[in-house]
Design a protein around this motif. Structure first.
Motif, mmCIF file in Angstrom:
data_model
loop_
_atom_site.group_PDB
_atom_site.id
_atom_site.type_symbol
_atom_site.label_atom_id
_atom_site.label_comp_id
_atom_site.label_asym_id
_atom_site.label_seq_id
_atom_site.Cartn_x
_atom_site.Cartn_y
_atom_site.Cartn_z
ATOM 1 N N GLU A 80 45.011 33.199 42.146
ATOM 2 C CA GLU A 80 45.240 31.824 42.034
ATOM 3 C C GLU A 80 44.102 30.931 41.715
ATOM 4 O OE1 GLU A 80 48.098 31.525 46.235
ATOM 5 O OE2 GLU A 80 46.102 32.001 46.411
ATOM 6 N N ALA A 99 42.292 30.555 48.757
ATOM 7 C CA ALA A 99 43.058 30.901 47.628
ATOM 8 C C ALA A 99 42.648 32.357 47.151
ATOM 9 C CB ALA A 99 43.162 30.022 46.553
ATOM 10 N N GLU A 147 44.190 31.137 38.083
ATOM 11 C CA GLU A 147 45.361 30.638 37.406
ATOM 12 C C GLU A 147 44.922 28.927 37.342
ATOM 13 O OE1 GLU A 147 48.445 29.388 35.295
ATOM 14 O OE2 GLU A 147 47.840 31.243 35.449
#
Length: 171
Positions: free
Chosen positions: A13, A9, A16
């Motif tokens: 990402e 990732a 988040e």
């Protein structure tokens, strides 16, 4: 509980994915003057999933000391006290400052929601003008011969106390 990071990732990402897990407190470092300590605090703050790390006065940090965790954190740089207090408007600011403390860290029974824990440099601490604007001033009790803890250690002790109180009171 440790999370296993999705290694493929992107930092965005991962940030988040961590967003809903973030805790409702922030750390502010005022003209820290020790780039290694700032990096170490970023690493420790990541472990506690702080809301954000605020660098007042453009404190640099060593990415090597943060062990890459700066990629996953919200780091806000503000140029001065006015910008800092504007950024945190409406949130309680608690200064960690031994010589001007109103009470011990261990006399705090609950941290307010959204608290910003502010730390000064290892040499000068927080300026009197900053301290005067803080909502509370706390100190870490010292036992032994030294007058103060290293900045990264002090920040870790206070973040750990926040977490201990927060998580030990959950049902």
């Amino acid at each position: 509980m440790a999370l296993f990071p999705p290694l493929d990732a992107s930092p965005e990402e991962v940030r988040e994915a961590l967003r809903p897990l973030r805790n409702d407190f922030s750390v502010a470092l005022h003209t820290a003057g020790n780039a290694f300590a700032v990096g170490a605090i970023i690493r420790v703050a990541h472990s506690f999933l702080v809301r954000e790390i605020i660098l007042i006065g453009g404190a640099p940090y060593y990415e090597k000391a943060s062990m890459g965790m700066e990629k996953y954190e919200t780091i806000v740089a503000v140029p001065d006290d006015e910008a800092f207090f504007a950024h945190v408007a409406g949130r309680p600011v608690w200064a960690v400052e031994k010589d001007h403390a109103r009470r011990s860290l261990y006399d705090v029974h609950a941290f307010p929601r959204g608290v910003v824990l502010a730390f000064g440099s290892e040499r000068a601490g927080l300026a009197p003008e900053f301290i005067a604007r803080a909502d509370e001033i706390i100190a870490i009790p010292m036992y032994g011969v030294n007058h103060s803890f290293p900045l990264a250690i002090a920040a870790g002790i206070v973040m750990n106390e926040w977490a201990r109180q927060h998580y030990s009171t959950r049902a």
